[in-house]
Structures are given as structure tokens and as C-alpha cells.
Motif scaffolding. Structure first.
Motif, short mmCIF file in Angstrom:
data_model
loop_
_atom_site.label_atom_id
_atom_site.label_comp_id
_atom_site.label_asym_id
_atom_site.label_seq_id
_atom_site.Cartn_x
_atom_site.Cartn_y
_atom_site.Cartn_z
N SER A 119 28.54 64.72 -48.26
CA SER A 119 28.98 63.46 -48.88
C SER A 119 27.94 62.37 -48.68
O SER A 119 27.67 61.57 -49.59
CB SER A 119 30.31 63.00 -48.28
OG SER A 119 31.25 64.01 -48.42
N LEU A 120 27.35 62.33 -47.49
CA LEU A 120 26.32 61.32 -47.22
C LEU A 120 25.10 61.55 -48.12
O LEU A 120 24.53 60.59 -48.68
CB LEU A 120 25.90 61.37 -45.75
CG LEU A 120 26.89 60.73 -44.76
CD1 LEU A 120 26.52 61.06 -43.32
CD2 LEU A 120 26.94 59.22 -44.96
N LEU A 121 24.73 62.82 -48.28
CA LEU A 121 23.58 63.14 -49.16
C LEU A 121 23.86 62.65 -50.57
O LEU A 121 23.02 62.00 -51.20
CB LEU A 121 23.38 64.66 -49.19
CG LEU A 121 22.30 65.26 -48.32
CD1 LEU A 121 22.17 66.75 -48.60
CD2 LEU A 121 20.94 64.59 -48.56
N VAL A 122 25.09 62.96 -51.04
CA VAL A 122 25.46 62.56 -52.41
C VAL A 122 25.48 61.04 -52.53
O VAL A 122 24.97 60.47 -53.50
CB VAL A 122 26.84 63.17 -52.77
CG1 VAL A 122 27.37 62.59 -54.07
CG2 VAL A 122 26.74 64.68 -52.84
N PHE A 123 26.05 60.38 -51.48
CA PHE A 123 26.16 58.92 -51.53
C PHE A 123 24.78 58.28 -51.68
O PHE A 123 24.59 57.34 -52.46
CB PHE A 123 26.85 58.40 -50.26
CG PHE A 123 26.85 56.90 -50.17
CD1 PHE A 123 27.75 56.14 -50.90
CD2 PHE A 123 25.91 56.23 -49.37
CE1 PHE A 123 27.73 54.76 -50.83
CE2 PHE A 123 25.89 54.85 -49.31
CZ PHE A 123 26.80 54.11 -50.05
N PHE A 124 23.79 58.82 -50.94
CA PHE A 124 22.46 58.20 -51.00
C PHE A 124 21.69 58.59 -52.26
O PHE A 124 20.53 58.23 -52.43
CB PHE A 124 21.67 58.49 -49.72
CG PHE A 124 22.10 57.59 -48.61
CD1 PHE A 124 21.66 56.27 -48.54
CD2 PHE A 124 23.00 58.02 -47.65
CE1 PHE A 124 22.08 55.42 -47.55
CE2 PHE A 124 23.43 57.17 -46.65
CZ PHE A 124 22.97 55.86 -46.59
N ARG A 125 22.38 59.33 -53.14
CA ARG A 125 21.80 59.56 -54.47
C ARG A 125 22.55 58.72 -55.52
O ARG A 125 22.25 58.83 -56.71
CB ARG A 125 21.84 61.07 -54.82
CG ARG A 125 20.78 61.86 -54.07
CD ARG A 125 19.35 61.43 -54.52
NE ARG A 125 18.31 61.72 -53.54
CZ ARG A 125 17.81 60.86 -52.67
NH1 ARG A 125 18.27 59.61 -52.61
NH2 ARG A 125 16.85 61.19 -51.84
N THR A 126 23.52 57.95 -55.11
CA THR A 126 24.20 57.05 -56.06
C THR A 126 23.37 55.76 -56.17
O THR A 126 22.42 55.55 -55.40
CB THR A 126 25.62 56.67 -55.58
OG1 THR A 126 25.49 55.98 -54.33
CG2 THR A 126 26.50 57.90 -55.40
#
Lengths: 357, 276
Positions: free
Chosen positions: B112-119
Motif C-alpha cells: 500500500s505504501l508503494l502504491v501510495f507513493f506512486r499517486t
């Protein structure tokens, strides 16, 4: 000194409704009511711990209903004392002085003064754990008085104490209140406690203030049967009243009694237990044949429940008289119920009343 | 004279049955550690103690878990107080969300953190210099998300049990709400706050799953002890992996005992009684 006007507050299904009260400067005022009548809530509203929904609170001529508790000039002793368990006795007492940044020397002097006044000098360095109920009460009182509040709010301050300690503390409370001239509101449900300390008393019932007066005034003229029950004045009966001379005559069951108060129609009335006399033989005053149902000796008097003409009522007899009469269950006696012993509850227009609560 | 109640046969049987569970659990844990100790050879232990990379991972583990705990407490104390003392719309939902990271598989937090930092928000943060992916501060972020809930829950429960009337009295004695919070509520809740900190720290130092995904296992940079254990296991060096795990256990045990001794000098609560 403290005035609440049409104070309203509700929580859950309970509400304080239109409480209007005036407590005079330097007065020891007791708010009396059964558990659940709203006494603690009222005190918390005055202290600012509960925000009232409408009405006003004035302390020393200043409107305070929007002021924070610390700006109201109050000392507060909650029911369980709520001593600061993380601090020892000294730090509990000087807590308010530290918060208000009193200099160290003044703090120490004030703590010493209060400790002497309340007899707790030997406890100052002790932890609050392991203090007796009376000691906790004294510490809580010293803490509340530390910053010399104009008003002292006491929530059932002696209810957790044994009889002997309670009496001692009540005497001290009254003495301290006179010494410090602090206007005090003390809430309790105990009649004897109220009688020990009160200049005036207010009766709270279901969130409404139903009567205010000196203990004697309230005893003489209870506003409602509830007040008479709370003051344990005697037996409340229902009956039919008709005018008789300047007062009334009331029929209840097989009894016909006279009262000094005018009344007509269906009424509720009180037979004052302390004003009825019992005699072994009839006399012009004692014409009511009565049979003793139960006898209960207590500290102040002997409570005797009697049956007369199908009606049961209570009589309070001094110890000496009870001994002279050799009171026992089943005994036949004659009762004198003078007009001053019969109090008819009045409607505001002066008529007798039934179910006006 | 004893302050403890008289105990008959049935009372002793009851106490014995309670202690049976305690002893069983302790035996299980000790058996596991003993098995590890038995498996590890001296050469592996020496290698672990001499390795610069492993020492660096140990220091990083200690440092990040401690920083995480400090940040978590900054959040947990006011949050625990708010959830305990205030009634507000959505309180039950907020209370539930606080618990979510406890039930989340830790690996999902990393993803989730990885995905968040791609938003957009994440990219904007990175553009402002706040980079987390494959960075040391990413370790703290991942540890925070997984472990803070344990601290918040423990502290909220403590505030629930602290007498609110003491704060009320403090308000009448001249405190502002903030002063009553610090001088009375926090002071009364300090043991619970320490317990919350211990839980948070213990969870953070043992964390592995989200770190592999979010910050990787770059030697001397983002490698912490749990990731070292994983790396050594993945190349078949089981003895070394277990030696590192034992090092982690020793560090954690010493730290937890120290905190307990410092925070609870009077370790026996008043409700405790002699066991026999």
C-alpha cells in the motif's frame, strides 16, 4: 452570591428543569434530594463541569455560565474525593497553588495552615493510598480550600464515612465554613446530615427544585408530600376535606381529624408523627382507639406504627414516655391527634389538593 | 500474620491450573529458543558478531524502532485520550480504523505504501524531497503504520480506566484543559503509556514483510535484523540466520527488561497476591 435562573440541562433521559436558586453570601446551603434527583448534575453545572443548555448562573454578581471552571472561584469536593493518586497528600493540597504559580514559601505556609486547621499535618508526606475515608475527606477539603475560593461545592462529602466520623466531619465542616465565611453548597440525601449543617435547604426532585427554606420552615410547611416523606415528618394519607370553622375536617378511612388549614374536597394530608400523643386511657383530647402494630427504638425517639379506625399511621414518642407506656406490639392505646398535627397540602390558591405533584 | 487469604486445597488447585497455562507457554517459547541455540554453531555466532553489515543492521533496527516508537507515542497519547474521553460523530468508525493495521497482513502495508507513493500526493511529496521508497526513513514509516495501532489501543484502554473526576477537580483548581491533560491524565496513565510504547517498539523491531517490499534490503543502508535473517535463510545459511535471530532476541529481551525496571520500579501491583 450564587444565583441560578431557569437553569436547564439535560443528559440522557434526565433533565434539570428551570432551576432557580439564590444562595446568599456566607450561607451554608444544603441541596437535599433522593439519589437520581439531579443534585450532582446541578453542582457540576455550577462548577462549570457541565455546560448548561439554557438559563444563567451568576457568582458574586458576575455571569459565569460561559466561564471555565477555573475562572469561577470555586472549590469542589466530588463524592469520591478524586484525590490525585499520582501525588502525595502535600502535593494534592498544593496542586491548585502550583497551577496558579504561588511562590514556594506561600504554598508551604498555606498547606501548613490548612493541615493544622483540618488536623492532617501528620499525613502531609504520605501517599493517598491507604488513607482512611475521613482522612481522604479532609485532604480533599484542604485541596478545595487551598486557593481560598469564594464558593465551596461539596458533593455528598460524608456519605462514605462511618457514623462517628461523619458527625465529627460535619461539625468541622460547619466550623470551617463559619471561620472562612465561604459560601457553601453541600448536596446530600441524608436528613440528619442536612440538619447538622444547613442554614437553608433546597429540595430537588426529578430535576426540579420544589422548595427552599430553613430546615424549620420546610418542616413546618412542606410544599409537597414528597418533601414531607423526605423529611420523615409522618404519615401521608388521602381523604376528603370539608370546611370547619377557620380550618377543615378531614375524613380518611374510619378517622375524622381536624386541621388548622382550610381545605375542601379530595386532599392529601400529613399526620405529623411528633405531634401525636399516645395515652393508656381515653381523655377529651385522646379519643382515637389505636392498636400498636410495631415499635422501633432509634437514637432520637421511638417510632410506633398504630392502626386506628382502619388507618395506619406513625407516631414518634420520646424514649421516657415509651418506657412509661411499656410500649409493645398489639397493645391498645388512645391517640390524641391535635389540629396542628394534621397538615393539608395546599394548592397554590389555598385549596386542598390531591395528586398535585 | 499474613495479608493473604487462607487457601484450601481447591484454591491451590485453581492457582495450579492457572499457572499450568503460564508455565506451558513459557516452556514452548523457551523450547523454541533452546532448539535455535542447539542448532547454531559457535562459528556462526562469531561470524555474526564480527560482521560489519550485521552490526550495522542491528544498530539500524534499534534506531528505527526507537524513532518509530517516539513518533507513535506523539500520536498515540492524544489519540488514545481523544478516543477515550470524547464522544464525536464517527467515533466508532475512527476506533475501528485505528485497529485496521493490526489485522492488515504486514506485507499489504508495504504494498500500500508503494502504491501510495506512486499517486499524485505521493509523487508530490517525493518532489518536495520527502522520499521514502528504498530510504531509511521508509523503514520508520512502514514500522509506524504497522505498530502504532498497538500503542494507541493500549493507551486508549489506560485512559478509559483513569478516573476522569481527577481531571474535573484539576479544572476547578485552576488548570486549563491542556494542563489537566498533562498534569493529571497523562501522569495517571504513565504506566499504560509505557506499556503502549513497549508494544509498539516490540512490534517495530521485529517487522520484516513490508520492509522487503517498501525499502528493500540494501546492505548497510536499509537492511535491518529481520531482513538479514530472511536474506541469510534465502541463501541456505540457516545457522547464521538463527544466530542473527538470537541476537535480535537478546537485544529485545534486554531492552524490554530495562524499560520495565525503569518504568515500574514498584513492579508488584496492589491487586497482586502470593501465588501459593
Amino acid at each position: 452570591m450564587i444565583r441560578t435562573e431557569r437553569l436547564n440541562f439535560s443528559i440522557g433521559g434526565f433533565a434539570l428543569r428551570d432551576v432557580t436558586l439564590d444562595v446568599r453570601e456566607g450561607e451554608y446551603f444544603v441541596l437535599l434530594g433522593k439519589p437520581g434527583s439531579g443534585k450532582t448534575l446541578f453542582l457540576e453545572c455550577v462548577a462549570g463541569l457541565k455546560r448548561i443548555s439554557s438559563g444563567s448562573i451568576t457568582i458574586g454578581g458576575r455571569r459565569v455560565e460561559r466561564a471555565e471552571p477555573r475562572d469561577r472561584g470555586i472549590g469542589y469536593v466530588p463524592q469520591d474525593y478524586a484525590l490525585f493518586t499520582a501525588h502525595n497528600v502535600r502535593k494534592n493540597i498544593e496542586f491548585g497553588l502550583r497551577v496558579r504559580r504561588y511562590p514556594r514559601s506561600r504554598r508551604r505556609e498555606r498547606v501548613r495552615q490548612l493541615a493544622v486547621m483540618l488536623g492532617i499535618e501528620h499525613l502531609l508526606e504520605r501517599s493517598t493510598e491507604g488513607l482512611s475515608g475521613g482522612e481522604r475527606q479532609r485532604v480533599a477539603l484542604a485541596r478545595a480550600l487551598s486557593a481560598e475560593p469564594r464558593i465551596l461545592l461539596l458533593d455528598e462529602p460524608v456519605s462514605a464515612l462511618d457514623d462517628e466520623t461523619r458527625e465529627g466531619i460535619l461539625v468541622e465542616l460547619r466550623k470551617i465554613q463559619r471561620q472562612t465565611k465561604t459560601t457553601t453548597i453541600h448536596v446530600c440525601h441524608d436528613l440528619n446530615e442536612m440538619r447538622c449543617v444547613a442554614d437553608r435547604v433546597g429540595i430537588l426532585r426529578d430535576g426540579r427544585l420544589i422548595q427552599v427554606g430553613s430546615p424549620d420552615e420546610v418542616s413546618r410547611r412542606p410544599a409537597e408530600p414528597h418533601v414531607a416523606r423526605l423529611f420523615r415528618l409522618g404519615t401521608i394519607l388521602t381523604g376528603t376535606a370539608r370546611k370547619w370553622q377557620s380550618g377543615s375536617e378531614v375524613d380518611s378511612g374510619g378517622l375524622t381529624l381536624r386541621s388548622e388549614q382550610p381545605a375542601d374536597g379530595d386532599v392529601e394530608f400529613l399526620i405529623r408523627a411528633g405531634d401525636v400523643r399516645l395515652q393508656p386511657s381515653p381523655s377529651p383530647e385522646a379519643q382515637i382507639a389505636a392498636q400498636v402494630e410495631s415499635v422501633l427504638w432509634n437514637d432520637s425517639a421511638v417510632r410506633v406504627d398504630v392502626q386506628a379506625g382502619g388507618t395506619r399511621f406513625r407516631v414518634e414518642v420520646p424514649h421516657g414516655q415509651a418506657t412509661a407506656l411499656s410500649l409493645r406490639e398489639g397493645m391498645a392505646l388512645f391517640a390524641a391527634v391535635p389540629p396542628e398535627a394534621v397538615y393539608v397540602f395546599q394548592k397554590p390558591d389555598g385549596e386542598g389538593s390531591l395528586g398535585r405533584r | 500474620m499474613s495479608v493473604h487469604p487462607v487457601t484450601g486445597f481447591r484454591s491451590r488447585l485453581f492457582t495450579a491450573s492457572i499457572f499450568l497455562f503460564l508455565v506451558l507457554f513459557l516452556l514452548l517459547v523457551v523450547a523454541l529458543i533452546a532448539a535455535d541455540i542447539g542448532y547454531v554453531d559457535l562459528a556462526s555466532v562469531k561470524e555474526v558478531l564480527r560482521s560489519r553489515e550485521i552490526r550495522s543492521a542491528a544498530v539500524l533496527s534499534l534506531w528505527t524502532s526507537t524513532v518509530t516508537t517516539a513518533i507513535a507515542m506523539v500520536f498515540a497519547v492524544p489519540m488514545g485520550y481523544a478516543l477515550s474521553r470524547y464522544r464525536f460523530p464517527g467515533r466508532i468508525l475512527a476506533d475501528t480504523i485505528v485497529d485496521l493495521p493490526i489485522v492488515f497482513p504486514p506485507l499489504v502495508v508495504g504494498l500500500s505504501l508503494l502504491v501510495f507513493f506512486r499517486t499524485r500526493v505521493g509523487l508530490w511529496l517525493e518532489s518536495m524531497g520527502l522520499e521514502f521508497i528504498y530510504q531509511r526513513r521508509g523503514i520508520v514509516l512502514a514500522q509506524f503504520f504497522v505498530s502504532a495501532s498497538y500503542g494507541i489501543r493500549a493507551i486508549k484502554t489506560t485512559f478509559d480506566e483513569v478516573d476522569r473526576r481527577q481531571e474535573d477537580v484539576a479544572l476547578t483548581l485552576g488548570c486549563t484543559r491542556a494542563q489537566a491533560f498533562w498534569r493529571v491524565a497523562v501522569r495517571n496513565a504513565r504506566q499504560g503509556i509505557v506499556a503502549g510504547a513497549i508494544l509498539t517498539w516490540a512490534r517495530a523491531i521485529g517487522l520484516f514483510g513490508p520492509l522487503i517490499v517498501f525499502v528493500g534490503a540494501v546492505r548497510m543502508k536499509t537492511e535491518v535484523l529481520p531482513t538479514t535473517v530472511y536474506l541469510e535463510t534465502s541463501i541456505g545459511r540457516i545457522e547464521v540466520a538463527l544466530a542473527i535471530a538470537l541476537l535480535l532476541i537478546v537485544i529485545a529481551t534486554v531492552a524490554l527488561i530495562l524499560v520495565r525496571l525503569l518504568a515500574y520500579p514498584r513492579a508488584t501491583p496492589r491487586s497482586a497476591r502470593r501465588f501459593w
